[in-house]
Design a protein around this motif. Sequence first.
Motif, PDB file in Angstrom:
ATOM      1  N   VAL A   1      31.598  45.723  40.309  1.00 32.68           N
ATOM      2  CA  VAL A   1      32.707  46.605  39.935  1.00 32.68           C
ATOM      3  C   VAL A   1      33.406  47.024  41.219  1.00 32.68           C
ATOM      4  N   SER A   2      34.596  46.479  41.444  1.00 32.16           N
ATOM      5  CA  SER A   2      35.310  46.747  42.689  1.00 32.16           C
ATOM      6  C   SER A   2      36.763  46.349  42.536  1.00 32.16           C
ATOM      7  N   ASP A   3      37.622  47.049  43.240  1.00 30.00           N
ATOM      8  CA  ASP A   3      39.015  46.627  43.360  1.00 30.00           C
ATOM      9  C   ASP A   3      39.034  45.371  44.222  1.00 30.00           C
ATOM     10  N   ALA A   4      39.639  44.322  43.727  1.00 26.30           N
ATOM     11  CA  ALA A   4      39.653  43.059  44.464  1.00 26.30           C
ATOM     12  C   ALA A   4      40.303  43.203  45.840  1.00 26.30           C
ATOM     13  N   LEU A   5      41.216  44.154  45.981  1.00 26.82           N
ATOM     14  CA  LEU A   5      41.898  44.355  47.265  1.00 26.82           C
ATOM     15  C   LEU A   5      40.960  44.879  48.341  1.00 26.82           C
ATOM     16  N   THR A   6      39.921  45.558  47.918  1.00 27.73           N
ATOM     17  CA  THR A   6      38.999  46.151  48.899  1.00 27.73           C
ATOM     18  C   THR A   6      37.592  45.577  48.792  1.00 27.73           C
ATOM     19  N   PHE A   7      37.405  44.565  47.962  1.00 23.24           N
ATOM     20  CA  PHE A   7      36.080  43.976  47.802  1.00 23.24           C
ATOM     21  C   PHE A   7      35.573  43.433  49.136  1.00 23.24           C
ATOM     22  N   ALA A   8      34.357  43.836  49.496  1.00 22.63           N
ATOM     23  CA  ALA A   8      33.766  43.406  50.760  1.00 22.63           C
ATOM     24  C   ALA A   8      32.531  42.562  50.493  1.00 22.63           C
ATOM     25  N   SER A   9      32.339  41.561  51.323  1.00 22.93           N
ATOM     26  CA  SER A   9      31.189  40.678  51.172  1.00 22.93           C
ATOM     27  C   SER A   9      30.683  40.294  52.557  1.00 22.93           C
ATOM     28  N   GLU A  10      29.355  40.225  52.686  1.00 22.87           N
ATOM     29  CA  GLU A  10      28.763  39.823  53.959  1.00 22.87           C
ATOM     30  C   GLU A  10      28.930  38.332  54.209  1.00 22.87           C
ATOM     31  N   LYS A  11      29.250  37.600  53.178  1.00 22.06           N
ATOM     32  CA  LYS A  11      29.404  36.154  53.330  1.00 22.06           C
ATOM     33  C   LYS A  11      30.779  35.722  52.831  1.00 22.06           C
ATOM     34  N   GLN A  12      31.219  34.577  53.295  1.00 18.07           N
ATOM     35  CA  GLN A  12      32.405  33.937  52.736  1.00 18.07           C
ATOM     36  C   GLN A  12      31.946  32.972  51.644  1.00 18.07           C
ATOM     37  N   PHE A  13      32.882  32.590  50.791  1.00 11.27           N
ATOM     38  CA  PHE A  13      32.553  31.796  49.613  1.00 11.27           C
ATOM     39  C   PHE A  13      33.070  30.364  49.745  1.00 11.27           C
ATOM     40  N   ASP A  14      32.339  29.447  49.110  1.00 12.16           N
ATOM     41  CA  ASP A  14      32.769  28.045  49.103  1.00 12.16           C
ATOM     42  C   ASP A  14      34.092  27.881  48.361  1.00 12.16           C
ATOM     43  N   ALA A  15      34.292  28.676  47.333  1.00 10.23           N
ATOM     44  CA  ALA A  15      35.513  28.582  46.533  1.00 10.23           C
ATOM     45  C   ALA A  15      35.846  29.952  45.955  1.00 10.23           C
ATOM     46  N   ILE A  16      37.118  30.185  45.764  1.00 14.62           N
ATOM     47  CA  ILE A  16      37.576  31.436  45.160  1.00 14.62           C
ATOM     48  C   ILE A  16      38.582  31.108  44.067  1.00 14.62           C
ATOM     49  N   LEU A  17      38.396  31.765  42.943  1.00 12.56           N
ATOM     50  CA  LEU A  17      39.383  31.711  41.865  1.00 12.56           C
ATOM     51  C   LEU A  17      40.039  33.076  41.769  1.00 12.56           C
ATOM     52  N   LEU A  18      41.342  33.118  41.998  1.00 11.59           N
ATOM     53  CA  LEU A  18      42.101  34.361  41.890  1.00 11.59           C
ATOM     54  C   LEU A  18      43.049  34.259  40.708  1.00 11.59           C
ATOM     55  N   ASP A  19      42.634  34.837  39.588  1.00 15.47           N
ATOM     56  CA  ASP A  19      43.480  34.927  38.392  1.00 15.47           C
ATOM     57  C   ASP A  19      44.162  36.285  38.466  1.00 15.47           C
ATOM     58  N   ALA A  20      45.309  36.326  39.105  1.00 14.75           N
ATOM     59  CA  ALA A  20      45.916  37.586  39.519  1.00 14.75           C
ATOM     60  C   ALA A  20      46.588  38.321  38.366  1.00 14.75           C
ATOM     61  N   PRO A  21      46.573  39.656  38.402  1.00 12.82           N
ATOM     62  CA  PRO A  21      47.350  40.435  37.427  1.00 12.82           C
ATOM     63  C   PRO A  21      48.824  40.016  37.489  1.00 12.82           C
ATOM     64  N   CYS A  22      49.458  39.943  36.329  1.00 10.75           N
ATOM     65  CA  CYS A  22      50.840  39.461  36.279  1.00 10.75           C
ATOM     66  C   CYS A  22      51.531  40.017  35.037  1.00 10.75           C
ATOM     67  N   THR A  23      52.768  39.637  34.847  1.00 11.02           N
ATOM     68  CA  THR A  23      53.516  40.089  33.669  1.00 11.02           C
ATOM     69  C   THR A  23      53.023  39.440  32.383  1.00 11.02           C
ATOM     70  N   SER A  24      52.263  38.371  32.494  1.00  8.65           N
ATOM     71  CA  SER A  24      51.653  37.691  31.331  1.00  8.65           C
ATOM     72  C   SER A  24      52.692  37.128  30.364  1.00  8.65           C
ATOM     73  N   THR A  25      53.878  36.807  30.847  1.00  5.01           N
ATOM     74  CA  THR A  25      54.923  36.315  29.939  1.00  5.01           C
ATOM     75  C   THR A  25      54.601  34.936  29.365  1.00  5.01           C
ATOM     76  N   GLY A  26      53.620  34.254  29.929  1.00  2.00           N
ATOM     77  CA  GLY A  26      53.210  32.982  29.357  1.00  2.00           C
ATOM     78  C   GLY A  26      52.308  33.125  28.148  1.00  2.00           C
ATOM     79  N   THR A  27      51.875  34.353  27.856  1.00  2.00           N
ATOM     80  CA  THR A  27      50.928  34.574  26.755  1.00  2.00           C
ATOM     81  C   THR A  27      51.537  35.386  25.609  1.00  2.00           C
ATOM     82  N   ILE A  28      52.851  35.428  25.518  1.00  2.00           N
ATOM     83  CA  ILE A  28      53.503  36.186  24.442  1.00  2.00           C
ATOM     84  C   ILE A  28      53.070  35.676  23.078  1.00  2.00           C
ATOM     85  N   ARG A  29      52.812  34.387  22.949  1.00  2.00           N
ATOM     86  CA  ARG A  29      52.387  33.843  21.648  1.00  2.00           C
ATOM     87  C   ARG A  29      51.091  34.493  21.187  1.00  2.00           C
ATOM     88  N   ARG A  30      50.217  34.866  22.114  1.00  2.25           N
ATOM     89  CA  ARG A  30      48.969  35.552  21.761  1.00  2.25           C
ATOM     90  C   ARG A  30      49.096  37.072  21.860  1.00  2.25           C
TER      91      ARG A  30
END
Length: 469
Positions: free
Chosen positions: A325-354
């Motif tokens: 549980v952390s704000d992604a902007l301030t998330f701290a980690s002792e290690k770096q990651f092999d891969a990161i998926l950033l599904d960023a907050p957005c206007t979501s206009t592509g999901t109006i159908r749902r």
Amino acid sequence: MQNKANPKGSAPRPAQARAKHASSARPADRAPPPGIEGLKTRDVAVSAIYTVLVEHRPFDDAFARAAASRDLPGRDRAFARLIATTVLRHRGSLHAVLSTYLAKPLPERMGRLDEILLAAAAQLLLLQTPPHAVISLAVDQCRADSAAKRFANLANAVLRRVSESGHGRLASLDNVTLTIPDWLLSRWNEAYGPAEARQIARASLTEPALDLTVKSDPEQWAERIGAVVLPTGSIRCAQAGRVEELPGYNEGAWWVQDAAAALPVKLLGDVAGLSVLDLCAAPGGKTAQLAAAGADVTAVDKSAGRLGRLNENLSRLGLTATIAVSDALTFASEKQFDAILLDAPCTSTGTIRRHPDILYLKRPEDIPALAALQKNLLERAAVLVKPGGVLVYCTCSLEPEEGEMQVAAFLDRHTEFTRRPVMLDQETVPMSWRTRDGDLRTLPMHFADLPEGLQGLDGFFAASLVKSC
């Protein structure tokens, strides 16, 4: 309710003015008199519509609260939801039809009359509900609302005329221009051209099918559920009923996830054994994908409640992930990651159908504000990914500022990153789903060649960015 001189689908008085008088509408929140069949169902629908249109609150939360307060059984709950979402998808056209039978606009102090009429018109014109039941229950709803009860006879007369001749009027209207906000349609015209923008808009106003991501054997589960396997690997059901009652739910064989939303994880490639950070992880479909693919997943989101639901879903699926549980902007980690998926907050206009409430909750000024947040999130992700690692950035927005332009600006700032074009086969991601730079861009009218009821796709943008060693 609008008048004939106000053809756009908005009410003729500001929603803020109606919100001032919200207390006068509160009696409609009371439990309906016992023995009136169907009234609770309509009350839930009207309450959810009112909460979105007047109070400007998200539909899912509003509907959940309204349905819980009236203890609706599953079938009635589903119908209430259908009424409400149908209104949100056709509000402009429904207003135009109703206004045909009104001599003058309705006053501000009318309780929930507007929403009662919209819900009734949706049932009469779009859901083929028996007219007698619709009109009778709408009148009962008016009488139960202290501010709307003086309009009960008017509601009865208007809805009878809608039932008799409203279908012809509805057929003459253009729901796209009446329901899609002008500012949004104008943006799509500029970004995609008028012809494609209209296709996007029409598809966005269509009720979607149910998509599922399965852990394995999509053909087997599609056969058991009565679904089809999409070229992307998801399975799609036209009319699924209650999700919890579908085969495989209790076994944890699958989870609900739009087929487009399942693609960004695929851009990471083989993640088995890799450490993967899922930033802004809730509601968790992508976390489940990563865990099912054998990744060592850390899921980060600032909402403890949403992460709690994510964890419950992982438990049902028999999957594990580290939850933070952390704000992604301030998330701290002792290690770096092999891969990161950033599904960023957005206007979501592509999901109006749902999520048709997006039409009423988002504003033009949200785009630059969210773009600034996305920029900052990308900056944080750039630090957390290992040299040689991959960062996949994605949004469910159709707006270039939140997709193509965001990635172009990031690459200008970070010469240590290079774009990796989509490497999936063309059956999974056709060339028409790829930008000129090789990124992923799905649109709501994709899968138009599928049978009716199975068409469409959420609008997503995703780019794969590799950090140099």
